[in-house]
Design a protein around this motif. Structure first.
Motif, short mmCIF file in Angstrom:
data_model
loop_
_atom_site.label_atom_id
_atom_site.label_comp_id
_atom_site.label_asym_id
_atom_site.label_seq_id
_atom_site.Cartn_x
_atom_site.Cartn_y
_atom_site.Cartn_z
N SER A 188 45.78 38.68 57.28
CA SER A 188 45.43 37.06 57.80
C SER A 188 47.44 36.67 57.93
CB SER A 188 45.38 36.52 55.73
OG SER A 188 47.06 36.66 55.19
N PHE A 189 46.83 34.82 58.46
CA PHE A 189 47.92 35.04 59.26
C PHE A 189 49.18 33.96 58.32
CE2 PHE A 189 45.58 36.12 62.94
CZ PHE A 189 46.28 36.31 63.98
N ASP A 190 48.83 33.92 56.80
CA ASP A 190 49.52 33.04 56.63
C ASP A 190 51.29 33.52 56.21
OD1 ASP A 190 47.59 32.70 55.23
OD2 ASP A 190 47.49 33.93 53.31
N PHE A 191 51.77 34.78 56.72
CA PHE A 191 52.65 34.75 57.00
C PHE A 191 53.56 33.83 58.01
CE2 PHE A 191 50.60 37.52 59.09
CZ PHE A 191 51.70 37.89 60.74
N ILE A 192 52.86 33.78 59.03
CA ILE A 192 52.95 32.40 60.30
C ILE A 192 53.33 31.78 59.63
CG2 ILE A 192 51.87 31.75 62.47
CD1 ILE A 192 51.45 34.66 63.05
N TYR A 193 51.52 31.29 58.56
CA TYR A 193 51.67 29.52 58.63
C TYR A 193 52.90 29.35 57.73
CZ TYR A 193 47.18 30.40 59.97
OH TYR A 193 45.66 30.75 60.23
N SER A 194 53.67 30.59 56.95
CA SER A 194 54.40 30.41 55.84
C SER A 194 56.05 29.92 56.99
CB SER A 194 55.17 31.29 55.20
OG SER A 194 56.71 31.21 53.76
N GLN A 195 56.48 30.46 58.04
CA GLN A 195 57.77 30.16 59.26
C GLN A 195 57.11 29.02 59.42
OE1 GLN A 195 59.83 32.25 58.55
NE2 GLN A 195 59.07 34.32 56.86
N ILE A 196 56.27 28.99 60.53
CA ILE A 196 56.32 27.42 60.75
C ILE A 196 56.30 26.36 60.29
CG2 ILE A 196 54.54 26.15 61.88
CD1 ILE A 196 55.19 28.33 63.78
N LYS A 197 55.74 26.34 59.10
CA LYS A 197 55.87 25.03 57.96
C LYS A 197 57.01 24.85 57.72
CE LYS A 197 54.66 23.44 53.14
NZ LYS A 197 54.24 23.62 52.42
N ASN A 198 58.55 26.35 57.83
CA ASN A 198 59.53 25.87 57.20
C ASN A 198 60.11 25.12 57.95
OD1 ASN A 198 58.89 26.56 54.07
ND2 ASN A 198 60.17 28.86 54.85
N LEU A 199 60.05 25.81 59.96
CA LEU A 199 60.32 25.60 61.08
C LEU A 199 60.18 24.41 60.66
CD1 LEU A 199 62.42 26.44 63.17
CD2 LEU A 199 60.30 27.08 64.40
N ARG A 200 58.92 23.65 60.97
CA ARG A 200 58.79 22.20 61.44
C ARG A 200 59.40 21.13 60.59
NH1 ARG A 200 52.23 22.42 61.69
NH2 ARG A 200 52.50 20.31 62.21
N LYS A 201 59.90 21.49 59.13
CA LYS A 201 60.66 20.91 58.17
C LYS A 201 62.19 20.81 59.11
CE LYS A 201 61.78 19.87 53.19
NZ LYS A 201 62.98 19.22 53.57
N LYS A 202 62.29 21.29 58.38
CA LYS A 202 63.95 22.20 58.87
C LYS A 202 64.32 21.24 60.31
CE LYS A 202 65.35 25.91 57.13
NZ LYS A 202 66.09 27.47 56.99
N LEU A 203 63.47 20.92 61.27
CA LEU A 203 63.60 20.71 63.03
C LEU A 203 63.13 18.82 62.46
CD1 LEU A 203 61.05 22.95 65.07
CD2 LEU A 203 63.54 22.31 65.26
N SER A 204 62.34 18.45 61.52
CA SER A 204 62.03 17.81 60.85
C SER A 204 62.75 16.54 60.39
CB SER A 204 60.97 17.27 60.64
OG SER A 204 60.16 15.77 59.89
N ASP A 205 64.02 17.47 59.33
CA ASP A 205 64.73 16.99 58.74
C ASP A 205 66.08 17.03 59.70
OD1 ASP A 205 63.32 16.67 56.68
OD2 ASP A 205 64.24 18.82 55.61
N ALA A 206 66.31 17.57 60.97
CA ALA A 206 67.28 17.52 61.12
C ALA A 206 67.31 16.30 62.94
CB ALA A 206 67.76 18.41 61.92
N MET A 207 65.94 15.46 62.48
CA MET A 207 65.84 15.16 63.75
C MET A 207 66.21 15.03 65.09
SD MET A 207 65.39 12.42 61.71
CE MET A 207 65.13 10.65 63.19
N ALA A 208 65.27 16.03 65.35
CA ALA A 208 64.61 17.16 66.28
C ALA A 208 63.84 16.37 67.06
CB ALA A 208 64.90 18.69 66.73
N SER A 209 63.98 16.38 68.79
CA SER A 209 63.83 15.60 69.16
C SER A 209 62.29 16.49 69.65
CB SER A 209 64.21 15.11 70.80
OG SER A 209 64.64 15.97 71.93
N ILE A 210 62.16 17.11 69.56
CA ILE A 210 61.22 17.76 69.68
C ILE A 210 59.75 18.73 68.62
CG2 ILE A 210 61.75 19.67 71.65
CD1 ILE A 210 61.99 22.25 69.61
N GLU A 211 58.60 19.02 68.67
CA GLU A 211 57.82 19.41 67.25
C GLU A 211 57.37 20.19 67.47
OE1 GLU A 211 55.74 15.92 65.37
OE2 GLU A 211 54.96 15.21 67.16
#
Length: 225
Positions: A188-211
């Motif tokens: 399955s792609f569950d391992f991808i979803y987990s990494q993407i979820k964590n990465l998106r949160k870190k970018l958002s928390d740091a106020m990145a201008s990309i998503e």
């Protein structure tokens, strides 16, 4: 970055693989023409290290196959055949560089790094998009000049998305590029979803201008706010 080593000498292949994995590259290998031909036909690589003399074919035929398929993978010919004719043939077929054996592994790494930087990031040492800066040499990521902590896979995902910032990246392509041969063991792609979820949160928390925007049922696309 994803590297394919095409080399039939076991010890040489292992030395090359170990050197590049130590530098945090995703490395795949092929010890013969048939295996290499299959991998080249199915997957994409940032750089291919190509031996000319293989037990079941000529490496230059693989290079020709790669170009006929319209692929833009960087290619460094790594071979003991150091004749001028071989160099000319390889470069005329579209190889980026030629590294004659024997060579120091430090030189191999320098050549690979130069090819990847030139082909993927227009020769720039730093990658900048919006308020995000990436230093591929140190694998550090900064947002508004403040470093954020990413694990190895989160970094690889981010770099791959930025490398393909104008494209829609499918889940399969992302998995194959970041996880390499190990993707065949996943059900399955569950391992991808987990990494993407964590990465998106870190970018958002740091106020990145990309998503990283999810495209339902297909994959992901990088967006600049």
């Amino acid at each position: 970055m994803k590297i394919l080593i095409i080399e039939d000498e076991p010890q040489m292949m292992e030395n090359m693989r170990h050197t590049l994995e130590r530098e945090q590259y995703m490395v795949e290998t092929a010890a013969d023409f048939a295996t290499a031909s299959t991998k080249i036909g199915v997957y994409e690589y940032d750089c291919i290290l190509l031996d000319i003399t293989l037990p079941d074919g000529n490496g230059l035929a693989l290079l020709k196959q790669l170009k006929e398929q319209g692929k833009d993978d960087g290619v460094i010919i790594v071979s003991a055949k150091d004749s001028l004719d071989d160099r000319i043939k390889g470069l005329n077929l579209g190889a980026d560089d030629y590294l004659p054996k024997p060579f120091h592994m430090a030189e191999l790494h320098a050549r690979v790094k130069a090819i990847v930087r030139r082909r993927t990031f227009d020769g720039n040492k730093l990658i900048e998009i919006g308020n995000v800066t990436i230093d591929p040499e140190s694998r550090n990521v900064y947002i508004d000049k403040k470093e954020i902590a990413l694990n190895r896979k989160e970094y690889d995902v981010l770099l791959y998305m930025i490398s393909n910032k104008t494209r829609l990246v499918t889940k399969t392509a992302l998995a194959e590029h970041v996880w390499g041969d190990h993707i065949d063991q996943a059900d399955s792609f569950d391992f991808i979803y987990s990494q993407i979820k964590n990465l998106r949160k870190k970018l958002s928390d740091a106020m990145a201008s990309i998503e990283i925007e999810a495209v339902y049922g297909v994959g992901y696309k990088l967006q600049v706010k």
